[in-house]
Enzyme design. Structure first.
Site, PDB file in Angstrom:
ATOM      1  N   HIS A 271       0.843  -1.192   0.000  1.00  0.00           N
ATOM      2  CA  HIS A 271       0.000   0.000   0.000  1.00  0.00           C
ATOM      3  C   HIS A 271       0.882   1.247   0.000  1.00  0.00           C
ATOM      4  CE1 HIS A 271      -4.184  -1.559   1.399  1.00  0.00           C
ATOM      5  NE2 HIS A 271      -3.657  -2.289   0.448  1.00  0.00           N
TER       6      HIS A 271
ATOM      7  N   TYR B 132      -9.253   5.346   7.721  1.00  0.00           N
ATOM      8  CA  TYR B 132      -9.420   5.676   9.137  1.00  0.00           C
ATOM      9  C   TYR B 132     -10.470   6.779   9.217  1.00  0.00           C
ATOM     10  CZ  TYR B 132      -4.995   3.233  10.199  1.00  0.00           C
ATOM     11  OH  TYR B 132      -4.006   2.291  10.359  1.00  0.00           O
TER      12      TYR B 132
ATOM     13  N   PRO C 220      -3.974   0.174  18.876  1.00  0.00           N
ATOM     14  CA  PRO C 220      -3.731  -0.292  17.509  1.00  0.00           C
ATOM     15  C   PRO C 220      -3.852   0.781  16.426  1.00  0.00           C
ATOM     16  CG  PRO C 220      -5.835  -1.093  18.333  1.00  0.00           C
ATOM     17  CD  PRO C 220      -5.177  -0.420  19.475  1.00  0.00           C
TER      18      PRO C 220
ATOM     19  N   LYS D  95       1.227  -0.291  15.090  1.00  0.00           N
ATOM     20  CA  LYS D  95       2.638  -0.369  15.470  1.00  0.00           C
ATOM     21  C   LYS D  95       3.016  -1.592  16.313  1.00  0.00           C
ATOM     22  CE  LYS D  95       4.315   3.075  13.408  1.00  0.00           C
ATOM     23  NZ  LYS D  95       4.117   2.436  12.116  1.00  0.00           N
TER      24      LYS D  95
ATOM     25  N   TYR E 199       4.082   6.357  10.149  1.00  0.00           N
ATOM     26  CA  TYR E 199       3.244   5.209   9.785  1.00  0.00           C
ATOM     27  C   TYR E 199       4.059   4.147   9.045  1.00  0.00           C
ATOM     28  CZ  TYR E 199      -1.061   2.702   8.761  1.00  0.00           C
ATOM     29  OH  TYR E 199      -2.049   1.741   8.730  1.00  0.00           O
TER      30      TYR E 199
END
Ligand code: RFL
Ligand code: PHB
Length: 389
Positions: A72, A200, A292, A296, A384
């Site tokens: 991704h 998200y 979560p 990580k 990220y």
């Protein structure tokens, strides 16, 4: 039995360390409380940083990951009906890989079986002895018989509820903790994901996350209260609530179906310091927990294992204890940055019960700044995709 490194826990941290040590010709025995089937049945992480992928290559367990993992290059964040893409590749040159923790664990278990290294599953009453001395011992009960392993080092990879951290005298370590006033209700379904990237969502009804495991398997999460029980969430209620938190276009695309797993996880930030006591070294969830939101947890377990593997290799190759002595501070330096990022993502995206108008306005400003500022997006993307080891 005698071994060089006794590893407690056959989760991703313990199995990965075992595999890396095996390839370095260091003898390690893994002692696990549960059965292999139970370990594989836990549905957890799905997003691997490039550093984790590299380490799985180094461990020689990445062939399926390479063919089945989905790369991704970005993810979406939605708030107040507005969707923004964070372009990881464009902003950092790096990507993440979607590949389930279940698959990582299965690949590592398979490699361990092939290597012939010893793993003791369903070991009861695991206890640590003499960890501050030269020859620590592990005792456990297997099939009703009391057994013992003598070793040079113990790797505590037994997760948050394990026995290793608890074996350290209370005065020798410190806990840093934040508990969040909500949990995540997760559902796994054999249906194609609603979108090709992760989404998200900050919604007035609560946070939602659209994730995936493969082109045919989706993973969805909903923020829920800590009082809720999974039995109160029949599939229809889950799909109804998720649709209510998606924008109408996405909701129309959502493919629902019977869940193949559904569970609630509370959200917590936790760090134990230091990560070493005598010859016991903590790694992964045994040492720290992140909410979560930043994906990580598994990746931090991998970076701990990287530092510990390097330190043990140096010890056995050269006799030097320098890297072992530095393990705790090196690992924690990375852990705290991931703790900060996960805490920040959690605050950015969730609805906090009882939040003041000031706190709500600050969250709106944070989101608005993120959507307007490339620098802010780069900060998110850099964390990220994973900070360097
Ligand atoms: P684990 O996986 O908990 O494994 C520990 C193992 O130790 C065993 N054990 C014992 N063995 C012997 N004696 C004892 N006394 C023992 N006590 C326990 C246990 O049976 C188990 O097999 O820890 P490890 O290896 O450190 O791995 C950590 C990861 O599992 C965890 O950080 C991630 O799953 C967190 N996480 C995520 N991480 C990511 O990087 N990306 C994600 O997308 C992501 N999503 C998640 C997550 C965790 C979640 N939950 C349920 C907490 C999503 C969720 C919902
Ligand atoms: C998951 O797919 O399980 C997942 C993805 C991203 C997260 C957390 C969990 O931040």
């Amino acid at each position: 039995m005698r071994t060089q490194v006794a590893i407690i826990g056959a989760g991703p941290a313990g199995l990965l360390l075992g595999q890396l040590l095996h390839r370095a010709n260091i003898d390690a025995v893994i002692v696990e409380r549960k059965s292999p089937g139970y370990v594989l049945g836990r549905i957890r992480a799905g997003v691997l940083e490039q550093g984790t992928v590299n380490l799985l290559h180094e461990a020689g367990v990445a062939s399926r990951l390479q063919s089945e993992g989905i790369v991704h290059e970005g993810a979406e964040i939605e708030s107040a009906g507005e969707r923004h893409r964070i372009d990881f590749k464009g902003l950092t040159g790096k990507t993440v890989t979607i590949y389930g923790q279940t698959e990582v664990t299965a690949d590592l278990m398979m490699a361990r079986e092939t290597s012939g290294a010893t793993t003791i599953y369903e070991a009861e009453d695991v206890r640590l002895h003499d960890i501050e001395l030269r020859s620590p011992r592990i005792s456990y009960v297997k099939d009703g018989i009391q057994e013992e392993i003598t070793c040079d080092f113990v790797a505590g990879c037994d997760g948050f509820h394990g026995v290793c951290r608890q074996s350290i005298p209370a005065e020798a370590w410190q806990a840093h903790e934040r508990i969040y006033p909500f949990g995540w209700l997760g559902l796994l379904v054999n249906k194609p994901p609603v979108d090709k990237e992760l989404i998200y969502i900050n919604h007035p009804r609560g946070f939602a996350l659209c994730s995936m495991r493969s082109p045919q398997r989706s993973r969805y999460y909903l923020q829920c209260t800590l009082a809720e029980r999974v039995e109160e969430w029949p599939d229809e209620r889950f799909w109804r609530e998720l649709s209510a938190r998606l924008n109408p276009t996405l909701a129309a695309q959502l493919q629902s179906g019977p869940s193949i797993e559904k569970s609630i996880a509370p959200l917590r930030s936790f760090v134990a310091e230091p990560l070493r006591f005598g010859n016991l070294f903590l790694a992964g969830d045994a040492a720290h927990i992140v909410p979560p939101t930043g994906a990580k947890g598994l990746n931090l377990a991998a970076s701990d294992v990287f530092y510990l593997w390097q330190a043990l290799r140096e010890h056995y190759r050269t006799g030097s204890n320098k890297a072992l002595d530095q393990y705790s501070s090196r690992a924690l330096a990375r852990v705290w940055k991931a703790e900060r990022f996960s805490w920040w993502m959690t605050h950015l995206l969730h609805r906090f019960p009882g939040a003041t108008t000031f706190e709500k306005k600050i969250q709106e400003a944070e989101l608005s700044y993120l959507f307007q500022s490339e620098a802010a997006q780069r900060g998110l993307a850099e964390n990220y995709v994973g900070l360097p080891y």
